[in-house]
Design a protein around this motif. Structure first.
Motif, PDB file in Angstrom:
ATOM      1  N   ALA A  96       0.789  -1.324  -0.010  1.00 31.47           N
ATOM      2  CA  ALA A  96      -0.041   0.050  -0.447  1.00 31.47           C
ATOM      3  C   ALA A  96       0.784   1.454   0.174  1.00 31.47           C
ATOM      4  O   ALA A  96       0.407   2.220  -0.520  1.00 31.47           O
ATOM      5  CB  ALA A  96      -1.131  -0.100   1.187  1.00 31.47           C
ATOM      6  N   LYS A  97       1.769   0.905   0.838  1.00 37.10           N
ATOM      7  CA  LYS A  97       2.745   2.148   0.848  1.00 37.10           C
ATOM      8  C   LYS A  97       3.534   2.487  -0.356  1.00 37.10           C
ATOM      9  O   LYS A  97       4.095   3.735  -0.528  1.00 37.10           O
ATOM     10  CB  LYS A  97       4.321   2.096   1.633  1.00 37.10           C
ATOM     11  N   ALA A  98       3.555   1.334  -1.224  1.00 37.98           N
ATOM     12  CA  ALA A  98       4.602   1.850  -2.646  1.00 37.98           C
ATOM     13  C   ALA A  98       4.092   1.897  -3.294  1.00 37.98           C
ATOM     14  O   ALA A  98       4.185   3.114  -4.793  1.00 37.98           O
ATOM     15  CB  ALA A  98       5.105   0.117  -2.224  1.00 37.98           C
ATOM     16  N   ILE A  99       2.235   1.869  -3.629  1.00 39.76           N
ATOM     17  CA  ILE A  99       1.641   2.193  -4.326  1.00 39.76           C
ATOM     18  C   ILE A  99       1.502   3.744  -4.156  1.00 39.76           C
ATOM     19  O   ILE A  99       0.709   4.591  -5.745  1.00 39.76           O
ATOM     20  CB  ILE A  99       0.186   1.300  -4.655  1.00 39.76           C
ATOM     21  N   TYR A 100       1.347   4.174  -3.147  1.00 43.92           N
ATOM     22  CA  TYR A 100       0.957   5.611  -2.683  1.00 43.92           C
ATOM     23  C   TYR A 100       2.067   6.354  -3.379  1.00 43.92           C
ATOM     24  O   TYR A 100       1.164   7.771  -4.061  1.00 43.92           O
ATOM     25  CB  TYR A 100       0.790   5.922  -1.339  1.00 43.92           C
ATOM     26  N   GLU A 101       3.169   6.121  -3.269  1.00 42.39           N
ATOM     27  CA  GLU A 101       4.171   6.494  -2.883  1.00 42.39           C
ATOM     28  C   GLU A 101       4.926   6.805  -4.540  1.00 42.39           C
ATOM     29  O   GLU A 101       4.964   7.788  -5.699  1.00 42.39           O
ATOM     30  CB  GLU A 101       5.716   5.738  -2.432  1.00 42.39           C
ATOM     31  N   LYS A 102       4.090   5.706  -5.500  1.00 46.21           N
ATOM     32  CA  LYS A 102       4.386   5.856  -7.219  1.00 46.21           C
ATOM     33  C   LYS A 102       3.116   5.994  -7.266  1.00 46.21           C
ATOM     34  O   LYS A 102       3.915   7.370  -9.365  1.00 46.21           O
ATOM     35  CB  LYS A 102       4.409   4.250  -7.559  1.00 46.21           C
ATOM     36  N   PHE A 103       1.853   6.184  -7.305  1.00 48.35           N
ATOM     37  CA  PHE A 103       1.102   6.851  -8.473  1.00 48.35           C
ATOM     38  C   PHE A 103      -0.054   7.935  -7.555  1.00 48.35           C
ATOM     39  O   PHE A 103      -0.550   8.427  -9.009  1.00 48.35           O
ATOM     40  CB  PHE A 103      -0.346   5.562  -8.741  1.00 48.35           C
ATOM     41  N   ILE A 104       0.246   8.175  -5.928  1.00 49.60           N
ATOM     42  CA  ILE A 104      -1.021   8.723  -5.923  1.00 49.60           C
ATOM     43  C   ILE A 104      -0.655  10.175  -5.247  1.00 49.60           C
ATOM     44  O   ILE A 104      -1.240  11.058  -5.643  1.00 49.60           O
ATOM     45  CB  ILE A 104      -1.277   7.951  -4.409  1.00 49.60           C
ATOM     46  N   GLN A 105       0.722  10.669  -3.718  1.00 48.50           N
ATOM     47  CA  GLN A 105       1.011  11.590  -3.354  1.00 48.50           C
ATOM     48  C   GLN A 105       1.485  12.799  -4.820  1.00 48.50           C
ATOM     49  O   GLN A 105       1.312  11.751  -5.689  1.00 48.50           O
ATOM     50  CB  GLN A 105       2.428  11.208  -2.487  1.00 48.50           C
ATOM     51  N   SER A 106       1.651  13.584  -4.087  1.00 46.36           N
ATOM     52  CA  SER A 106       1.966  14.641  -4.871  1.00 46.36           C
ATOM     53  C   SER A 106       3.310  14.384  -5.786  1.00 46.36           C
ATOM     54  O   SER A 106       3.936  14.107  -5.200  1.00 46.36           O
ATOM     55  CB  SER A 106       1.814  16.400  -4.121  1.00 46.36           C
ATOM     56  N   ASP A 107       2.998  14.743  -6.652  1.00 47.16           N
ATOM     57  CA  ASP A 107       5.030  14.921  -7.638  1.00 47.16           C
ATOM     58  C   ASP A 107       5.655  13.235  -7.431  1.00 47.16           C
ATOM     59  O   ASP A 107       6.364  12.944  -7.935  1.00 47.16           O
ATOM     60  CB  ASP A 107       5.579  15.547  -6.714  1.00 47.16           C
ATOM     61  N   ALA A 108       4.443  12.565  -7.576  1.00 51.82           N
ATOM     62  CA  ALA A 108       4.530  10.977  -7.509  1.00 51.82           C
ATOM     63  C   ALA A 108       5.442  10.682  -8.920  1.00 51.82           C
ATOM     64  O   ALA A 108       4.865  11.092  -9.776  1.00 51.82           O
ATOM     65  CB  ALA A 108       3.500  10.368  -7.730  1.00 51.82           C
TER      66      ALA A 108
END
Length: 235
Positions: free
Chosen positions: A135-147
């Motif tokens: 979940a953390k990896a998906i968030y950092e790769k696709f969701i967070q700003s400037d991913a």
């Protein structure tokens, strides 16, 4: 005696005038050599850059891997026609998923399908530690700003995910995945059915070379150390 002094003085004057002159010439020669070396180094860098670009272009526009060519030639017109019945049928077919991903690369939007695939695999996770890491990896790769592969989501959906990522569940990306699915179905899928890539398959024509940008690093389980998952759907 006086004459010798005069001559000595004249010689000394000549020497004092010649030293700065030789220094000037010697310094200029050094400066010219330095400039030439910089120019040659710059030319070498430019040639190397052009060579790398040519190699990348050749790699992207002329796929030579026998496995990839074999997979593409196995797609029958009847199978390709089934992809046109619904977006769901396209994604549920391994070759259809791969072909649609290839099409999205031509539109510079492959992050959408890669995010969708990542979510599908994420929902199969069972171990709590695996759920947290992925979940953390998906968030950092696709969701967070400037991913690096940020998908197009509204502020509210992003905010809900950001709050829920602290204690993620198997359904924490459901809203975002549904949103991306709808975008692809209503927009990219429609253009895919009209593209030369798809029409050539339906009509049984040989595949045409397609200019693709360099493939982004795929979202795979290699990004998760000590995490095991079923990656049979991944490519």
């Amino acid at each position: 005696m006086e004459t010798s002094l005069v001559l000595f003085s004249q010689l000394n004057m000549c020497e004092s005038r010649e030293k700065p002159f030789f220094k000037l010439i010697h310094g200029s020669a050094k400066e010219e050599t330095s400039k030439e070396a910089k120019i040659r180094a710059k030319e070498k860098r430019n040639r190397l850059s052009l060579l790398v670009q040519k190699l990348e272009f050749h790699e992207e526009t002329h796929p030579s891997r026998s496995g990839q060519l074999a997979q593409e030639t196995r797609i029958s017109p009847e199978e390709a026609m089934m992809w046109g019945e619904s977006f769901e049928k396209l994604l549920s077919n391994k070759d259809g998923l791969r072909t649609f991903t290839r099409f999205l690369k031509t539109e510079f939007s492959e992050e959408n399908i890669e995010f969708w695939v990542a979510c599908e695999d994420f929902k199969k996770s069972k171990d709590p530690q695996q759920i947290l890491l992925k979940a953390k990896a998906i968030y950092e790769k696709f969701i967070q700003s400037d991913a690096p592969q940020e998908v197009n989501l509204d502020f509210h959906t992003k905010e809900v995910i950001t709050k829920g990522i602290i204690q993620p569940t198997l359904h924490c990306f459901d809203a975002a995945q549904s949103r991306v699915y709808q975008l692809m179905e209503q927009d990219s899928y429609t253009r895919f059915l009209k593209s030369d890539l798809y029409l050539d398959l339906v009509e049984g024509r040989p595949q045409r070379p397609t200019n693709l940008r360099r493939r982004s690093r795929s979202f795979t389980c290699n990004e998760f150390q000590d995490v095991k998952s079923n990656v049979s759907i991944w490519f």
